[in-house]
Scaffold this motif. Structure first.
Motif, PDB file in Angstrom:
ATOM      1  N   THR A  27       8.382 -15.038  20.039  1.00  0.00           N
ATOM      2  CA  THR A  27       9.691 -15.664  20.185  1.00  0.00           C
ATOM      3  C   THR A  27       9.482 -17.128  20.568  1.00  0.00           C
ATOM      4  O   THR A  27       8.662 -17.442  21.435  1.00  0.00           O
ATOM      5  N   GLY A  28      10.184 -18.016  19.901  1.00  0.00           N
ATOM      6  CA  GLY A  28      10.012 -19.440  20.174  1.00  0.00           C
ATOM      7  C   GLY A  28      11.258 -20.224  19.822  1.00  0.00           C
ATOM      8  O   GLY A  28      12.338 -19.651  19.635  1.00  0.00           O
ATOM      9  N   GLU A  29      11.108 -21.521  19.718  1.00  0.00           N
ATOM     10  CA  GLU A  29      12.262 -22.391  19.499  1.00  0.00           C
ATOM     11  C   GLU A  29      11.923 -23.432  18.431  1.00  0.00           C
ATOM     12  O   GLU A  29      10.801 -23.938  18.366  1.00  0.00           O
ATOM     13  N   VAL A  30      12.902 -23.724  17.600  1.00  0.00           N
ATOM     14  CA  VAL A  30      12.776 -24.783  16.600  1.00  0.00           C
ATOM     15  C   VAL A  30      13.748 -25.896  16.974  1.00  0.00           C
ATOM     16  O   VAL A  30      14.961 -25.685  17.019  1.00  0.00           O
ATOM     17  N   GLU A  31      13.198 -27.065  17.281  1.00  0.00           N
ATOM     18  CA  GLU A  31      14.031 -28.218  17.601  1.00  0.00           C
ATOM     19  C   GLU A  31      14.274 -29.038  16.336  1.00  0.00           C
ATOM     20  O   GLU A  31      13.325 -29.442  15.654  1.00  0.00           O
ATOM     21  N   ILE A  32      15.534 -29.251  16.012  1.00  0.00           N
ATOM     22  CA  ILE A  32      15.904 -30.112  14.895  1.00  0.00           C
ATOM     23  C   ILE A  32      16.254 -31.485  15.446  1.00  0.00           C
ATOM     24  O   ILE A  32      16.997 -31.606  16.421  1.00  0.00           O
ATOM     25  N   TYR A  33      15.695 -32.524  14.846  1.00  0.00           N
ATOM     26  CA  TYR A  33      15.912 -33.877  15.341  1.00  0.00           C
ATOM     27  C   TYR A  33      17.384 -34.275  15.213  1.00  0.00           C
ATOM     28  O   TYR A  33      18.087 -33.831  14.292  1.00  0.00           O
ATOM     29  N   PRO A  34      17.880 -35.101  16.153  1.00  0.00           N
ATOM     30  CA  PRO A  34      19.314 -35.440  16.200  1.00  0.00           C
ATOM     31  C   PRO A  34      19.880 -35.947  14.879  1.00  0.00           C
ATOM     32  O   PRO A  34      21.034 -35.631  14.537  1.00  0.00           O
ATOM     33  N   GLU A  35      19.108 -36.721  14.117  1.00  0.00           N
ATOM     34  CA  GLU A  35      19.647 -37.290  12.881  1.00  0.00           C
ATOM     35  C   GLU A  35      19.911 -36.240  11.795  1.00  0.00           C
ATOM     36  O   GLU A  35      20.575 -36.524  10.790  1.00  0.00           O
ATOM     37  N   TYR A  36      19.408 -35.024  12.010  1.00  0.00           N
ATOM     38  CA  TYR A  36      19.613 -33.963  11.018  1.00  0.00           C
ATOM     39  C   TYR A  36      20.527 -32.853  11.542  1.00  0.00           C
ATOM     40  O   TYR A  36      20.630 -31.793  10.923  1.00  0.00           O
ATOM     41  N   VAL A  37      21.196 -33.079  12.666  1.00  0.00           N
ATOM     42  CA  VAL A  37      21.976 -32.017  13.290  1.00  0.00           C
ATOM     43  C   VAL A  37      23.110 -31.540  12.388  1.00  0.00           C
ATOM     44  O   VAL A  37      23.476 -30.352  12.390  1.00  0.00           O
ATOM     45  N   ASN A  38      23.694 -32.408  11.569  1.00  0.00           N
ATOM     46  CA  ASN A  38      24.776 -31.988  10.680  1.00  0.00           C
ATOM     47  C   ASN A  38      24.306 -30.992   9.625  1.00  0.00           C
ATOM     48  O   ASN A  38      25.116 -30.233   9.077  1.00  0.00           O
ATOM     49  N   ALA A  39      23.008 -31.003   9.336  1.00  0.00           N
ATOM     50  CA  ALA A  39      22.467 -30.065   8.356  1.00  0.00           C
ATOM     51  C   ALA A  39      22.465 -28.631   8.887  1.00  0.00           C
ATOM     52  O   ALA A  39      22.263 -27.682   8.116  1.00  0.00           O
ATOM     53  N   LEU A  40      22.681 -28.470  10.203  1.00  0.00           N
ATOM     54  CA  LEU A  40      22.705 -27.136  10.805  1.00  0.00           C
ATOM     55  C   LEU A  40      24.097 -26.518  10.816  1.00  0.00           C
ATOM     56  O   LEU A  40      24.264 -25.406  11.306  1.00  0.00           O
ATOM     57  N   ARG A  41      25.085 -27.215  10.280  1.00  0.00           N
ATOM     58  CA  ARG A  41      26.450 -26.698  10.303  1.00  0.00           C
ATOM     59  C   ARG A  41      26.501 -25.310   9.648  1.00  0.00           C
ATOM     60  O   ARG A  41      25.988 -25.099   8.556  1.00  0.00           O
ATOM     61  N   SER A  42      27.088 -24.339  10.342  1.00  0.00           N
ATOM     62  CA  SER A  42      27.258 -22.940   9.900  1.00  0.00           C
ATOM     63  C   SER A  42      25.952 -22.146   9.904  1.00  0.00           C
ATOM     64  O   SER A  42      25.910 -21.021   9.406  1.00  0.00           O
ATOM     65  N   ILE A  43      24.888 -22.682  10.492  1.00  0.00           N
ATOM     66  CA  ILE A  43      23.612 -21.976  10.504  1.00  0.00           C
ATOM     67  C   ILE A  43      23.713 -20.647  11.246  1.00  0.00           C
ATOM     68  O   ILE A  43      23.026 -19.669  10.920  1.00  0.00           O
ATOM     69  N   GLY A  44      24.605 -20.580  12.250  1.00  0.00           N
ATOM     70  CA  GLY A  44      24.734 -19.364  13.048  1.00  0.00           C
ATOM     71  C   GLY A  44      25.314 -18.186  12.305  1.00  0.00           C
ATOM     72  O   GLY A  44      25.324 -17.066  12.829  1.00  0.00           O
ATOM     73  N   GLN A  45      25.796 -18.385  11.084  1.00  0.00           N
ATOM     74  CA  GLN A  45      26.330 -17.283  10.292  1.00  0.00           C
ATOM     75  C   GLN A  45      25.221 -16.421   9.687  1.00  0.00           C
ATOM     76  O   GLN A  45      25.491 -15.368   9.115  1.00  0.00           O
ATOM     77  N   ASN A  46      23.993 -16.891   9.805  1.00  0.00           N
ATOM     78  CA  ASN A  46      22.855 -16.179   9.221  1.00  0.00           C
ATOM     79  C   ASN A  46      22.061 -15.443  10.295  1.00  0.00           C
ATOM     80  O   ASN A  46      21.798 -15.993  11.359  1.00  0.00           O
ATOM     81  N   SER A  47      21.658 -14.220   9.996  1.00  0.00           N
ATOM     82  CA  SER A  47      20.823 -13.469  10.941  1.00  0.00           C
ATOM     83  C   SER A  47      19.360 -13.876  10.824  1.00  0.00           C
ATOM     84  O   SER A  47      18.612 -13.823  11.801  1.00  0.00           O
ATOM     85  N   HIS A  48      18.928 -14.293   9.634  1.00  0.00           N
ATOM     86  CA  HIS A  48      17.535 -14.647   9.405  1.00  0.00           C
ATOM     87  C   HIS A  48      17.452 -15.974   8.639  1.00  0.00           C
ATOM     88  O   HIS A  48      18.344 -16.300   7.844  1.00  0.00           O
ATOM     89  N   LEU A  49      16.374 -16.694   8.892  1.00  0.00           N
ATOM     90  CA  LEU A  49      16.157 -17.985   8.262  1.00  0.00           C
ATOM     91  C   LEU A  49      14.752 -18.046   7.660  1.00  0.00           C
ATOM     92  O   LEU A  49      13.837 -17.348   8.106  1.00  0.00           O
ATOM     93  N   ILE A  50      14.604 -18.891   6.654  1.00  0.00           N
ATOM     94  CA  ILE A  50      13.292 -19.205   6.091  1.00  0.00           C
ATOM     95  C   ILE A  50      12.878 -20.584   6.602  1.00  0.00           C
ATOM     96  O   ILE A  50      13.594 -21.566   6.393  1.00  0.00           O
TER      97      ILE A  50
END
Length: 289
Positions: A27-50
């Motif tokens: 278990t860990g954490e992925v930090e997305i840099y501030p300039e790309y934060v808008n690219a995470l919009r609606s990411i929480g709708q997914n149970s799994h990511l690639i």
């Protein structure tokens, strides 16, 4: 042709070296840099990511390797047929479960098989209908399984079963222990096309065995019996002319942790016997005009 890859984030992991990484990840954490934060919009709708990442400490000169985490005396293979970090372009592809999003740009994930500080190149949603090819086949893993320790093999079975069923429940844990016993008694890779499963009446055990063996009705490896021949409180696993009948005990532990750690005899009785080998068509699918 020149290419430019720009990291969009970085991995935060408790593991600092690839040699220390558990096969199933952490278990860990992925930090997305501030300039790309808008690219995470609606990411929480997914149970799994690639996750697509750059394995920055990998040796880019390696073309052949051995799966050394299993055993150093396994056959050497080309890196394009392995998932090891050393390779000409060390891009990793990891499917992780999204546990939550913190402060809009920190993704908490599990099954993360990347070391601390790994640059993140891209994130894509995992889509079952497109990304899961349940009928896919690969190399026979029998030699690899023989060299694996009990704990490592069990971890792999748990992941295969949970990936299909969705959670580690008591029934799935029992299915994993049945699969372990079947491997020992019948030998080899449980995804062997000569192996078939007759599930009992517990849907969770059935899911675990389907996920582990890859058996499907369409390839004649997932079989159903009617009447007196149907297993009432257990299951059957066949390979060639041999069959193991598993009969569940009346009173087994109630938690997955207890089931995975207790003696096998507490869970079921297993009877290995000969049976008439089934002759299957070369291609079981019916072709319609």
């Amino acid at each position: 042709m020149g290419m430019e890859l720009v990291p969009v984030g970085v991995v935060h992991s408790s593991v600092r070296s690839g040699h220390e990484m558990p096969v199933q990840g952490v278990t860990g954490e992925v930090e997305i840099y501030p300039e790309y934060v808008n690219a995470l919009r609606s990411i929480g709708q997914n149970s799994h990511l690639i996750l697509l990442c750059w394995m920055h400490e990998a040796d880019r000169t390696v073309l052949t390797a051995v799966a050394r985490k299993v055993a150093s005396d396994l056959p050497e293979k080309g890196v394009f047929s392995l998932r090891s970090p050393p390779r000409p372009n060390p891009i990793s592809l990891s499917v992780v479960r999204l546990l939550g999003v913190r402060e809009e740009r920190f993704l908490e994930v599990e099954s993360l098989d990347l070391i601390d500080g790994t640059p993140v190149l891209d994130i894509k949603p995992y889509q079952t209908g497109w990304d899961c090819i349940f009928s896919a086949t690969g190399h026979d893993r029998s030699e690899k399984i023989q060299k694996m320790g009990t704990e490592a093999y069990r971890e792999g079975l748990v992941r295969e079963a949970v990936n299909y069923h969705g959670m580690l429940c008591p029934g799935v844990a029992v299915g994993v222990r049945i699969a372990e016993a079947a491997t020992r008694m019948l030998g080899g890779d449980l995804r062997n096309p000569a192996l078939s499963v007759v599930p009992g009446n517990d849907p969770c055990i059935a899911d675990a065995l389907i996920g582990i063996t890859g058996a499907r009705p369409g390839d004649h490896r997932l079989l159903f019996m009617q009447g007196d021949k149907a297993p009432k409180n257990g299951c059957l696993i066949r390979k060639g002319d041999r069959e193991v009948a598993f009969l569940l005990r009346a009173d087994i532990p109630r938690t997955p942790e207890e089931i995975l750690s207790c003696d096998e005899a507490v869970l079921f009785a297993a009877d290995l016997h000969d049976t008439e080998e089934r002759k299957l068509p070369a291609h079981p699918c019916v072709r319609y005009p």
